[in-house]
Design a protein around this motif. Sequence first.
Motif, PDB file in Angstrom:
ATOM      1  N   PRO B 330      -6.036   6.867  23.823  1.00 33.80           N
ATOM      2  CA  PRO B 330      -7.357   6.506  24.349  1.00 33.80           C
ATOM      3  C   PRO B 330      -8.437   7.152  23.470  1.00 33.80           C
ATOM      4  O   PRO B 330      -8.143   8.088  22.719  1.00 33.80           O
ATOM      5  CB  PRO B 330      -7.364   7.091  25.758  1.00 33.80           C
ATOM      6  CG  PRO B 330      -5.956   7.458  26.055  1.00 33.80           C
ATOM      7  CD  PRO B 330      -5.274   7.691  24.753  1.00 33.80           C
ATOM      8  N   PRO B 331      -9.682   6.696  23.555  1.00 29.27           N
ATOM      9  CA  PRO B 331     -10.712   7.193  22.641  1.00 29.27           C
ATOM     10  C   PRO B 331     -10.859   8.714  22.599  1.00 29.27           C
ATOM     11  O   PRO B 331     -11.010   9.280  21.517  1.00 29.27           O
ATOM     12  CB  PRO B 331     -11.983   6.509  23.162  1.00 29.27           C
ATOM     13  CG  PRO B 331     -11.483   5.206  23.688  1.00 29.27           C
ATOM     14  CD  PRO B 331     -10.150   5.515  24.326  1.00 29.27           C
ATOM     15  N   VAL B 332     -10.803   9.388  23.746  1.00 31.39           N
ATOM     16  CA  VAL B 332     -10.965  10.855  23.720  1.00 31.39           C
ATOM     17  C   VAL B 332      -9.852  11.479  22.883  1.00 31.39           C
ATOM     18  O   VAL B 332     -10.088  12.361  22.056  1.00 31.39           O
ATOM     19  CB  VAL B 332     -10.948  11.442  25.153  1.00 31.39           C
ATOM     20  CG1 VAL B 332     -10.894  12.958  25.105  1.00 31.39           C
ATOM     21  CG2 VAL B 332     -12.178  10.981  25.932  1.00 31.39           C
ATOM     22  N   ASP B 333      -8.637  11.000  23.077  1.00 32.72           N
ATOM     23  CA  ASP B 333      -7.499  11.543  22.324  1.00 32.72           C
ATOM     24  C   ASP B 333      -7.576  11.163  20.856  1.00 32.72           C
ATOM     25  O   ASP B 333      -7.168  11.926  19.984  1.00 32.72           O
ATOM     26  CB  ASP B 333      -6.180  11.031  22.922  1.00 32.72           C
ATOM     27  CG  ASP B 333      -6.032  11.385  24.390  1.00 32.72           C
ATOM     28  OD1 ASP B 333      -6.937  11.031  25.166  1.00 32.72           O
ATOM     29  OD2 ASP B 333      -5.018  11.999  24.768  1.00 32.72           O
ATOM     30  N   PHE B 334      -8.083   9.970  20.597  1.00 33.05           N
ATOM     31  CA  PHE B 334      -8.266   9.545  19.201  1.00 33.05           C
ATOM     32  C   PHE B 334      -9.227  10.491  18.486  1.00 33.05           C
ATOM     33  O   PHE B 334      -8.922  11.014  17.412  1.00 33.05           O
ATOM     34  CB  PHE B 334      -8.779   8.096  19.159  1.00 33.05           C
ATOM     35  CG  PHE B 334      -9.385   7.693  17.849  1.00 33.05           C
ATOM     36  CD1 PHE B 334      -8.686   7.856  16.649  1.00 33.05           C
ATOM     37  CD2 PHE B 334     -10.662   7.151  17.793  1.00 33.05           C
ATOM     38  CE1 PHE B 334      -9.252   7.482  15.426  1.00 33.05           C
ATOM     39  CE2 PHE B 334     -11.235   6.778  16.583  1.00 33.05           C
ATOM     40  CZ  PHE B 334     -10.537   6.955  15.398  1.00 33.05           C
ATOM     41  N   ILE B 335     -10.371  10.731  19.106  1.00 36.11           N
ATOM     42  CA  ILE B 335     -11.369  11.600  18.474  1.00 36.11           C
ATOM     43  C   ILE B 335     -10.839  13.026  18.344  1.00 36.11           C
ATOM     44  O   ILE B 335     -10.976  13.664  17.293  1.00 36.11           O
ATOM     45  CB  ILE B 335     -12.700  11.536  19.254  1.00 36.11           C
ATOM     46  CG1 ILE B 335     -13.394  10.210  18.914  1.00 36.11           C
ATOM     47  CG2 ILE B 335     -13.592  12.727  18.938  1.00 36.11           C
ATOM     48  CD1 ILE B 335     -14.779  10.047  19.489  1.00 36.11           C
ATOM     49  N   ALA B 336     -10.191  13.531  19.397  1.00 29.29           N
ATOM     50  CA  ALA B 336      -9.656  14.898  19.334  1.00 29.29           C
ATOM     51  C   ALA B 336      -8.637  15.022  18.205  1.00 29.29           C
ATOM     52  O   ALA B 336      -8.662  15.976  17.423  1.00 29.29           O
ATOM     53  CB  ALA B 336      -9.021  15.273  20.676  1.00 29.29           C
ATOM     54  N   SER B 337      -7.750  14.048  18.103  1.00 30.16           N
ATOM     55  CA  SER B 337      -6.713  14.158  17.064  1.00 30.16           C
ATOM     56  C   SER B 337      -7.297  13.981  15.667  1.00 30.16           C
ATOM     57  O   SER B 337      -6.795  14.566  14.708  1.00 30.16           O
ATOM     58  CB  SER B 337      -5.584  13.143  17.332  1.00 30.16           C
ATOM     59  OG  SER B 337      -6.073  11.822  17.264  1.00 30.16           O
ATOM     60  N   ALA B 338      -8.376  13.186  15.563  1.00 32.10           N
ATOM     61  CA  ALA B 338      -9.022  13.034  14.251  1.00 32.10           C
ATOM     62  C   ALA B 338      -9.681  14.353  13.836  1.00 32.10           C
ATOM     63  O   ALA B 338      -9.543  14.790  12.684  1.00 32.10           O
ATOM     64  CB  ALA B 338     -10.050  11.905  14.308  1.00 32.10           C
ATOM     65  N   LEU B 339     -10.382  15.002  14.777  1.00 32.41           N
ATOM     66  CA  LEU B 339     -11.008  16.290  14.450  1.00 32.41           C
ATOM     67  C   LEU B 339      -9.939  17.305  14.050  1.00 32.41           C
ATOM     68  O   LEU B 339     -10.096  18.076  13.097  1.00 32.41           O
ATOM     69  CB  LEU B 339     -11.802  16.817  15.653  1.00 32.41           C
ATOM     70  CG  LEU B 339     -12.985  15.973  16.136  1.00 32.41           C
ATOM     71  CD1 LEU B 339     -13.675  16.655  17.317  1.00 32.41           C
ATOM     72  CD2 LEU B 339     -13.994  15.751  15.015  1.00 32.41           C
ATOM     73  N   ARG B 340      -8.840  17.299  14.781  1.00 27.19           N
ATOM     74  CA  ARG B 340      -7.750  18.239  14.505  1.00 27.19           C
ATOM     75  C   ARG B 340      -7.173  18.003  13.116  1.00 27.19           C
ATOM     76  O   ARG B 340      -6.943  18.945  12.356  1.00 27.19           O
ATOM     77  CB  ARG B 340      -6.672  18.057  15.585  1.00 27.19           C
ATOM     78  CG  ARG B 340      -5.604  19.119  15.626  1.00 27.19           C
ATOM     79  CD  ARG B 340      -4.790  18.916  16.912  1.00 27.19           C
ATOM     80  NE  ARG B 340      -3.546  19.668  16.908  1.00 27.19           N
ATOM     81  CZ  ARG B 340      -3.326  20.741  17.664  1.00 27.19           C
ATOM     82  NH1 ARG B 340      -4.261  21.194  18.486  1.00 27.19           N
ATOM     83  NH2 ARG B 340      -2.169  21.373  17.616  1.00 27.19           N
ATOM     84  N   ALA B 341      -6.984  16.736  12.783  1.00 30.37           N
ATOM     85  CA  ALA B 341      -6.433  16.424  11.456  1.00 30.37           C
ATOM     86  C   ALA B 341      -7.417  16.785  10.345  1.00 30.37           C
ATOM     87  O   ALA B 341      -7.027  17.168   9.246  1.00 30.37           O
ATOM     88  CB  ALA B 341      -6.080  14.933  11.381  1.00 30.37           C
ATOM     89  N   LEU B 342      -8.713  16.670  10.653  1.00 27.34           N
ATOM     90  CA  LEU B 342      -9.732  16.996   9.655  1.00 27.34           C
ATOM     91  C   LEU B 342      -9.939  18.500   9.517  1.00 27.34           C
ATOM     92  O   LEU B 342     -10.751  18.944   8.699  1.00 27.34           O
ATOM     93  CB  LEU B 342     -11.071  16.342  10.036  1.00 27.34           C
ATOM     94  CG  LEU B 342     -11.143  14.820   9.849  1.00 27.34           C
ATOM     95  CD1 LEU B 342     -12.306  14.233  10.651  1.00 27.34           C
ATOM     96  CD2 LEU B 342     -11.282  14.463   8.372  1.00 27.34           C
ATOM     97  N   GLY B 343      -9.235  19.280  10.327  1.00 27.60           N
ATOM     98  CA  GLY B 343      -9.365  20.728  10.230  1.00 27.60           C
ATOM     99  C   GLY B 343     -10.611  21.247  10.919  1.00 27.60           C
ATOM    100  O   GLY B 343     -11.041  22.376  10.683  1.00 27.60           O
ATOM    101  N   LEU B 344     -11.230  20.413  11.776  1.00 26.21           N
ATOM    102  CA  LEU B 344     -12.399  20.864  12.523  1.00 26.21           C
ATOM    103  C   LEU B 344     -11.912  21.474  13.824  1.00 26.21           C
ATOM    104  O   LEU B 344     -11.089  20.886  14.517  1.00 26.21           O
ATOM    105  CB  LEU B 344     -13.325  19.679  12.809  1.00 26.21           C
ATOM    106  CG  LEU B 344     -13.984  19.085  11.562  1.00 26.21           C
ATOM    107  CD1 LEU B 344     -14.565  17.717  11.875  1.00 26.21           C
ATOM    108  CD2 LEU B 344     -15.063  20.012  11.028  1.00 26.21           C
ATOM    109  N   GLY B 345     -12.443  22.654  14.158  1.00 28.55           N
ATOM    110  CA  GLY B 345     -11.937  23.343  15.335  1.00 28.55           C
ATOM    111  C   GLY B 345     -13.042  23.744  16.287  1.00 28.55           C
ATOM    112  O   GLY B 345     -14.149  23.187  16.268  1.00 28.55           O
ATOM    113  N   ALA B 346     -12.718  24.757  17.108  1.00 27.06           N
ATOM    114  CA  ALA B 346     -13.673  25.228  18.106  1.00 27.06           C
ATOM    115  C   ALA B 346     -14.945  25.751  17.438  1.00 27.06           C
ATOM    116  O   ALA B 346     -16.039  25.604  17.984  1.00 27.06           O
ATOM    117  CB  ALA B 346     -13.026  26.318  18.952  1.00 27.06           C
ATOM    118  N   ASP B 347     -14.807  26.349  16.264  1.00 30.72           N
ATOM    119  CA  ASP B 347     -16.000  26.908  15.606  1.00 30.72           C
ATOM    120  C   ASP B 347     -16.946  25.804  15.136  1.00 30.72           C
ATOM    121  O   ASP B 347     -18.130  26.036  14.922  1.00 30.72           O
ATOM    122  CB  ASP B 347     -15.607  27.823  14.436  1.00 30.72           C
ATOM    123  CG  ASP B 347     -14.631  27.135  13.493  1.00 30.72           C
ATOM    124  OD1 ASP B 347     -14.089  26.067  13.856  1.00 30.72           O
ATOM    125  OD2 ASP B 347     -14.422  27.661  12.379  1.00 30.72           O
TER     126      ASP B 347
END
Lengths: 397, 457
Positions: B330-347
């Motif tokens: 779903p879109p939320v999971d898509f965006i979360a996994s894209a950020l994760r793959a891009l190395g973008l985190g909590a910071d």
Amino acid sequence: MAVLLNRRQMIGGLALGCSAAASPLVTPIAFARAPWEERLVVLILRGAMDGLDAVRPVGDPAFRALRPTLSEGGLPLDGWWELHPALGPLLPLWQAGEFGAAHAVATPYRDRRSHFDGQDILEAGTGGPDLMRLRDGWLNRALALLPGVEAETAFAIGREHLLILSGQVPVSQWSPEARLRLSPQARRLIESVQHDDPLFRDASLMAMEIVDELAAEAEEGGQAMMAGPAAGGGPHGQLADFAASRLRGETRIASFSLGGWDTHVQQAQNLTRALGRLAETILALKDGLGPLWDRTAVLCLTEFGRTARENGSGGTDHGTGGAMLFAGGALRGGRVLGDWPGLDEADLYQGRDLMPTRDVRAHAAWVLRAFAGLSRPDLEGTVFPALDMGSDPGLVL
Amino acid sequence: MTFDPHLAAIRFGTGLSPYLPPPSSIEAMLERLAGPDVAARAIPAMSYTEALAIERAFAQANRQARNGETAAIRAAARAERDRLRRLVEPTRLAQFRTVLARQVASEDALRERLLLFWANHFTARPKTTVAGILIAPYVEEAIRPHVAGRFADMLTAVALHPVMVAYLDQARSIGPGSIQGRQSGRGLNENYARELLELHTVGVGGGYTQEDVRQLALLLTGVTVAEGQTVYRPRWAEPGAETVLGRTYPAEADLATVQAVLADLAVRPETARHLARKLAVHFVSDAPEERLVEALAGEWLASGGDLLAVTGALLRHPAAWSPRKDKVKPPVDFIASALRALGLGADFLLPLGFRETRRLLANPLAVMGQPWQDPPGPDGWPEAPEAWITPQFMAARIDWAMNRPEEMQPDLPDPRDFVRIALGPAAREEVIFAAHAAERPSEAIGVILASSDFQRR
């Protein structure tokens, strides 16, 4: 299993797709035409439009006292009714019998006066003991009863979830806000990586097709704009233009919403803006539909009306009975339908709101009956549970 | 059909990352899930009390703005009300960033997936715009503590949480034969009782009748909300015993009776079956293998609805490891996994401003069909891939993938590396080729993220 899955995905891709008939992916076999030619547009006015201000019962002796600051500048219609000045651009339509109102109407929702519940119930079309069964929308249940319905028969427009069109029958959705900026190379690469996954491939290709089509139309429209009047800029204009473009094709039912109706304060200014946008929307639909306007009905529905008395902030609060505005060449306008309940203290619902004298769903049901030939038992049982359609208001020409 | 670390991160987690290793084994995943909630400690969320204070202050200012004694009081209240109203969307989006940051940064990503699954199962929506800030705290406090605990505890926490009590109109339900009912003439509202059976426990095929719904509604009377808190009012409770699904509950008007019926519903075979199937559909396939559903339902009954044990049965089942990816993020999971793959985190996420959050994340989510915490109805978001991959929603996914990553991560990874990071060793030749053939790095990243390879799991 694999075959089944592919078939299911293929159906899904088609069912939720757009311009399927024109798609190079699909051979034009089972594309039965929609079983009727009339176009129905349902506008949801979110926030509760003040029906008493939009179409003013100035002939009622109690009206001006209830609305000391909210009754100026109306456009006389017949001595009893006046139109809000912001609806002035629609006066020629009124005179031509293509714009009208049904007054003192409401959904079966009572007393809580919550926008969220009110809108859900309006879109779900529910009534009776199942008032809160908010699973699907009444337009979708109507589609389920009709033969020859394709995904493109009905279009939900805008990025919001439209409960009114959701349910078992696949419908199309597009938001004019959706963008797809791709270089030719990126486009080729997207096509190549999606090639073996029919669901993604079809959705991607159809998206690109719609974007191309819109770009081409915008170019044409840009030229037409030079010659003719502007069809209303802003998001509402885009929604109306897109709806018209679909309705010129295979689409028979379109729905979208307009906001800005919750006028607790400074209603004089705020309602003027909202009604102005509504007038532009209706005119944009008329322009965009051209000759099809004669076969079109636009129903403007809102979750409930507003208090009969204006409040201390130059506004009105959540009420009960209100008005449904309607437009289109297929309807008999130029008049206000309904049994007027009166505005004396004793006539008001709970001493504060316009008393509803008719279920607003009855008007929608009579339009569906005339347009799509749905039976009365279907309309009163399935499409609008626990509805009594009553006598034919003669809304459709 | 056996454990694969990359598949584990994609199917049962929030995707692959250049920094966070995928799970090493099923046992390691379950051990983390059974252990402390590290992500919630590292990235704390707003409490219900805190959010309720804003909501109550708004309600009070709203009343004062209308009924205040003098014009000056009304004007001051209006200003306060408007100030609080302007806090709502920024607060909601701050809550969104917290949830997303945990998905993006956690090594215990299975917990975040289970959280979204159960939050969706127990969907609640606000009754007013301002009450929108109460939804995330409801999920945090009623659902999150129980994702590896007992279902009965989660069900009870949800049923007694003011957000759910208000959402499904339990707050307004009064026993017609109760003291209050006889005095006021007000009566029963069956909405929550019906959804409790149909959606939350035994399911639509769960063999209950309209009379069961009514009896359950009568049993629940007394549970209501005052000032944003759940209270039990014996004066509202219908006198007499009630019988639900063949079991009779005592006539006592108290919370213990309510807790008893919830505990029973939580472990009924119909509930086990309904939720076993729902879990299998969510994590594996819309048409899950029957033996998988049976294994989960069996574990549910054997363990008395122990969600850690049921999740373990899911992970240990061979059918859960089919290499074919039938589900779509779903879109939320898509965006979360894209950020994760891009190395973008909590910071990256937590300091993001309101406007950036809206522009980069929240608005795109809405155009993809999943506006944050605004599902269409009490049955939550759809599961079918066809519901998410429509032309409009696909266009939004592609457009986001092509344009937003570069804004968020100016130092984009080399696409030739990124394709392996995002898709793992199973990356197909077509996608690897596209990663090399794009004209610009941002386009290559976009094609990889927009590919069905990345969007499926």
